[in-house]
Design a protein around this motif. Structure first.
Motif, mmCIF file in Angstrom:
data_model
loop_
_atom_site.group_PDB
_atom_site.id
_atom_site.type_symbol
_atom_site.label_atom_id
_atom_site.label_comp_id
_atom_site.label_asym_id
_atom_site.label_seq_id
_atom_site.Cartn_x
_atom_site.Cartn_y
_atom_site.Cartn_z
ATOM 1 N N PRO A 121 0.835 -1.213 0.000
ATOM 2 C CA PRO A 121 0.000 0.000 0.000
ATOM 3 C C PRO A 121 0.868 1.262 0.000
ATOM 4 O O PRO A 121 1.976 1.268 0.537
ATOM 5 N N PHE A 122 0.349 2.293 -0.620
ATOM 6 C CA PHE A 122 1.006 3.594 -0.579
ATOM 7 C C PHE A 122 0.697 4.229 0.768
ATOM 8 O O PHE A 122 -0.448 4.303 1.173
ATOM 9 N N LYS A 123 1.711 4.676 1.470
ATOM 10 C CA LYS A 123 1.555 5.294 2.782
ATOM 11 C C LYS A 123 1.670 6.806 2.661
ATOM 12 O O LYS A 123 2.452 7.318 1.846
ATOM 13 N N GLU A 124 0.956 7.505 3.510
ATOM 14 C CA GLU A 124 1.034 8.960 3.556
ATOM 15 C C GLU A 124 2.474 9.394 3.801
ATOM 16 O O GLU A 124 3.188 8.805 4.616
ATOM 17 N N GLY A 125 2.925 10.404 3.059
ATOM 18 C CA GLY A 125 4.258 10.957 3.229
ATOM 19 C C GLY A 125 5.329 10.340 2.351
ATOM 20 O O GLY A 125 6.406 10.913 2.200
ATOM 21 N N VAL A 126 5.073 9.162 1.761
ATOM 22 C CA VAL A 126 6.063 8.530 0.893
ATOM 23 C C VAL A 126 6.211 9.378 -0.372
ATOM 24 O O VAL A 126 5.248 9.963 -0.862
ATOM 25 N N MET A 127 7.426 9.477 -0.890
ATOM 26 C CA MET A 127 7.677 10.232 -2.112
ATOM 27 C C MET A 127 7.238 9.400 -3.310
ATOM 28 O O MET A 127 7.608 8.220 -3.434
ATOM 29 N N VAL A 128 6.427 10.015 -4.170
ATOM 30 C CA VAL A 128 5.891 9.340 -5.343
ATOM 31 C C VAL A 128 5.957 10.284 -6.542
ATOM 32 O O VAL A 128 6.159 11.490 -6.393
ATOM 33 N N SER A 129 5.773 9.694 -7.714
ATOM 34 C CA SER A 129 5.589 10.497 -8.926
ATOM 35 C C SER A 129 4.234 10.139 -9.510
ATOM 36 O O SER A 129 3.779 9.004 -9.400
ATOM 37 N N VAL A 140 5.060 14.519 -11.940
ATOM 38 C CA VAL A 140 4.997 15.456 -10.829
ATOM 39 C C VAL A 140 5.422 14.669 -9.593
ATOM 40 O O VAL A 140 4.865 13.607 -9.317
ATOM 41 N N ILE A 141 6.393 15.179 -8.871
ATOM 42 C CA ILE A 141 6.955 14.472 -7.723
ATOM 43 C C ILE A 141 6.575 15.202 -6.447
ATOM 44 O O ILE A 141 6.633 16.430 -6.384
ATOM 45 N N GLY A 142 6.165 14.418 -5.448
ATOM 46 C CA GLY A 142 5.821 15.017 -4.166
ATOM 47 C C GLY A 142 5.564 13.950 -3.121
ATOM 48 O O GLY A 142 5.638 12.746 -3.393
ATOM 49 N N ALA A 143 5.242 14.410 -1.921
ATOM 50 C CA ALA A 143 4.919 13.510 -0.811
ATOM 51 C C ALA A 143 3.427 13.178 -0.889
ATOM 52 O O ALA A 143 2.597 14.080 -1.005
ATOM 53 N N LEU A 144 3.096 11.916 -0.805
ATOM 54 C CA LEU A 144 1.713 11.478 -0.922
ATOM 55 C C LEU A 144 0.870 12.000 0.241
ATOM 56 O O LEU A 144 1.239 11.850 1.407
ATOM 57 N N VAL A 145 -0.234 12.634 -0.091
ATOM 58 C CA VAL A 145 -1.227 13.041 0.899
ATOM 59 C C VAL A 145 -2.313 11.985 0.953
ATOM 60 O O VAL A 145 -2.685 11.508 2.019
ATOM 61 N N SER A 146 -2.826 11.586 -0.223
ATOM 62 C CA SER A 146 -3.828 10.523 -0.278
ATOM 63 C C SER A 146 -3.842 9.915 -1.669
ATOM 64 O O SER A 146 -3.480 10.561 -2.650
ATOM 65 N N ALA A 147 -4.253 8.649 -1.732
ATOM 66 C CA ALA A 147 -4.390 7.937 -2.999
ATOM 67 C C ALA A 147 -5.548 6.968 -2.864
ATOM 68 O O ALA A 147 -5.485 6.049 -2.057
ATOM 69 N N GLY A 148 -6.584 7.204 -3.607
ATOM 70 C CA GLY A 148 -7.754 6.331 -3.582
ATOM 71 C C GLY A 148 -8.092 5.855 -4.975
ATOM 72 O O GLY A 148 -7.343 6.093 -5.925
ATOM 73 N N HIS A 149 -9.223 5.209 -5.098
ATOM 74 C CA HIS A 149 -9.616 4.682 -6.399
ATOM 75 C C HIS A 149 -10.045 5.768 -7.368
ATOM 76 O O HIS A 149 -10.098 5.532 -8.565
ATOM 77 N N ASP A 150 -10.329 6.997 -6.867
ATOM 78 C CA ASP A 150 -10.746 8.056 -7.784
ATOM 79 C C ASP A 150 -9.855 9.288 -7.754
ATOM 80 O O ASP A 150 -10.018 10.178 -8.582
#
Length: 178
Positions: A121-129, A140-150
């Motif tokens: 699972p993607f966790k809050e704060g992990v660096m993603v693109s 776009v690169i940043g720290a994950l705030v949220s990732a859902g199905h939509d």
């Protein structure tokens, strides 16, 4: 100018931006207009989005919504904002708004219910693109705030703007752990 003003970054001949402009009109919303160039470079837009350069982009203070689908989904949730007309802004004025505001999206209630290719699972704060899967493959690169199905939201820092949270639709965008 306030942190709740709707600021649409667009160009007049964009059919995607026209969908948003028509939706604003149908809902009687007040909004501000920032005309962006049709083609790159778009340095002021990139300062807000972290590299995403497609049109339209909706800015509300330091929250930035990318792609027509994400903008229209946001509009469905806040349809009762009020009435009014368009007011023109320069790109510099839009950057000033973001600079003076803090993002509204917080980690108070993240919804991270998607996983990467390994099933983690993607966790809050992990660096993603995040990048589109059809064209305009600028990540776009940043720290994950949220990732859902939509939807996907990233927090990023820009030296010219400060903290922004950039919002994307999930459909048509790839997310990858860095």
């Amino acid at each position: 100018m306030t942190a709740t003003d709707l600021v649409l970054h667009h160009y007049p001949r964009s059919p995607f931006a026209e969908k948003v402009r028509v939706a604003f009109g149908l809902k009687g919303l007040s909004w501000r207009s920032v005309i962006q160039p049709r083609m790159a470079p778009k340095p002021e837009l990139v300062a807000l989005t972290g590299g995403y350069r497609r049109i339209p982009v909706l800015q509300i203070g330091a929250d930035v919504y990318c792609d027509t689908r994400r903008i229209l989904a946001w509009m469905d949730r806040v349809a009762a904002l009020g009435h009014g007309t368009v007011e023109e802004l320069s790109p510099e004025q839009a950057l000033d708004i973001a600079r003076l505001c803090q993002p509204m999206a917080t980690s108070a209630s993240p919804h991270n219910d998607i996983a990467d290719d390994q099933g983690l699972p993607f966790k809050e704060g992990v660096m993603v693109s995040v990048m589109p899967t059809d064209w305009g493959f600028d990540p776009v690169i940043g720290a994950l705030v949220s990732a859902g199905h939509d939807s996907i939201a990233l927090r990023r820092e820009d030296p010219d703007v400060g903290a922004t949270v950039v919002h994307f639709p999930r459909a048509g965008f790839a997310i990858a752990r860095l």
